[in-house]
Design an enzyme around this catalytic site. Structure first.
Site, short mmCIF file in Angstrom:
data_model
loop_
_atom_site.label_atom_id
_atom_site.label_comp_id
_atom_site.label_asym_id
_atom_site.label_seq_id
_atom_site.Cartn_x
_atom_site.Cartn_y
_atom_site.Cartn_z
N HIS A 78 0.63 -1.02 -0.28
CA HIS A 78 -0.03 -0.07 0.42
C HIS A 78 0.68 1.70 0.27
O HIS A 78 0.72 1.97 -1.30
CB HIS A 78 -0.91 0.27 0.92
CG HIS A 78 -1.68 -1.25 1.41
ND1 HIS A 78 -2.65 -1.52 2.39
CD2 HIS A 78 -1.94 -2.08 0.23
CE1 HIS A 78 -3.50 -2.75 2.01
NE2 HIS A 78 -3.22 -3.05 0.84
N HIS A 235 -8.86 -1.78 -5.40
CA HIS A 235 -7.84 -2.41 -4.60
C HIS A 235 -7.15 -4.01 -5.12
O HIS A 235 -5.60 -3.36 -5.10
CB HIS A 235 -8.22 -2.83 -3.17
CG HIS A 235 -7.33 -2.91 -2.13
ND1 HIS A 235 -6.84 -2.16 -1.22
CD2 HIS A 235 -6.45 -4.26 -2.03
CE1 HIS A 235 -5.88 -2.66 -0.60
NE2 HIS A 235 -6.22 -3.86 -1.03
N ASP A 239 -2.66 -2.82 -5.38
CA ASP A 239 -2.31 -3.41 -5.38
C ASP A 239 -0.60 -3.93 -5.89
O ASP A 239 0.63 -4.28 -6.18
CB ASP A 239 -2.52 -5.26 -4.43
CG ASP A 239 -2.99 -5.24 -3.10
OD1 ASP A 239 -2.43 -3.94 -2.45
OD2 ASP A 239 -3.27 -6.17 -3.11
N HIS A 261 -0.39 -11.00 -5.10
CA HIS A 261 1.27 -10.69 -5.21
C HIS A 261 2.16 -11.35 -5.61
O HIS A 261 3.07 -10.94 -6.22
CB HIS A 261 1.60 -10.72 -3.54
CG HIS A 261 0.10 -9.60 -2.68
ND1 HIS A 261 0.69 -8.50 -3.22
CD2 HIS A 261 -0.28 -9.17 -1.44
CE1 HIS A 261 -0.58 -7.01 -2.19
NE2 HIS A 261 -0.64 -8.46 -1.70
#
Length: 277
Positions: A78, A235, A239, A261
């Site tokens: 973030h 979101h 990311d 991720h």
């Protein structure tokens, strides 16, 4: 020729880490040219530094972790996202714990903190990652992917796929500039399925998450109100912007489907070797 940037002044923020649940005091400090984004663990002897580079990624379990010489920081995506969108090249991030504050689960507090500190131009050329061809990472089942193609700017197109009937498929496409990021991306918060929360906590994760910092949904609906109807995909965009910053400032069009991720940081490692402009 673009010049490198840093913060014009220091900026501080105190809160708790999303996964550790530990209180952390974070100070964003101006840094000289070619310093990069460097985390400094002020709570450890010698105040070791961990450079926010793709090659230093050691874990992507529910967050992105970077580690150097046995010292690590995690859930950095973030904050990295805010730096990327704000165009900050150099900063020393001093923290007295292993995880930045979660704030409200988004990047808004960090982005506004950076804006308040101001941006200072340095007398050194900026080194963008100029995407000159297609770079793509797929998962083993070829069901998820993230790629980046040549583009004169920075754009992200993301398709989020969630089996829950409440969420389903969400898609967004944004040209990323500071104004758009501030309004459309930065406020999008972390999301969790209520039934997974206890399992996460047994794994030592999500210990700092609360209804104020995580959007929670269950089989009946949303537990807390949304900032956006499609907050999940926004979101996800937040990311991927943060994870790819581990390669450096990117000039290209990112296209992703259900990426997380692990795929994002794998792409960052590929981009780290791309030409610099």
């Amino acid at each position: 020729m673009q010049k490198q940037t840093t913060l014009a002044s220091e900026a501080a923020y105190t809160g708790v880490g999303l996964h550790s649940g530990r209180e952390v005091h974070m100070v964003l400090c101006p840094a000289g040219a070619d310093t990069g984004l460097v985390f400094v663990r002020t709570d450890l002897p010698g105040q070791p530094e961990i450079h926010a580079l793709a090659e230093n990624v050691t874990s992507t379990l529910r967050a992105t972790t970077v580690e150097e010489k046995g010292c690590k920081v995690f859930t950095i995506e973030h904050l990295m996202s805010a730096f990327h969108a704000a165009g900050i090249d150099n900063c020393r991030i001093e923290m007295d714990s292993e995880e930045p504050p979660v704030a409200d689960g988004s990047a808004l507090a960090f982005f506004e903190l950076i804006q308040e500190a101001g941006k200072k131009e340095l007398d050194a050329p900026r080194h963008e990652v100029v995407v000159d061809k297609v770079y793509r990472i797929d998962d083993e089942k070829k069901e998820r992917f993230v790629m980046v193609v040549p583009y004169d700017g920075f754009r992200v197109s993301f398709t989020s796929v969630n089996p829950h009937k409440l969420i389903g498929i969400q898609y967004e496409d944004f040209e990323i500039d500071e104004e758009t990021y501030h309004k459309e991306i930065a406020p999008a918060r972390t999301i969790a399925y209520e039934k997974e929360i206890e399992a996460l906590r047994q794994m030592g994760l999500g210990l700092g998450g609360t209804i104020e910092s995580v959007i929670v949904y269950n089989d009946d609906g949303w537990v807390n109100p949304l900032h956006f109807e499609d907050e999940l995909v926004r979101h996800k965009i937040l990311d991927v912007i943060g994870d790819l910053r581990l390669a450096g400032p990117v000039r290209g069009h990112v296209i992703a489907a259900a990426s997380g991720h692990a795929l994002n940081t794998a792409l960052a490692k590929l981009l780290a070797a791309a030409p610099r402009g």
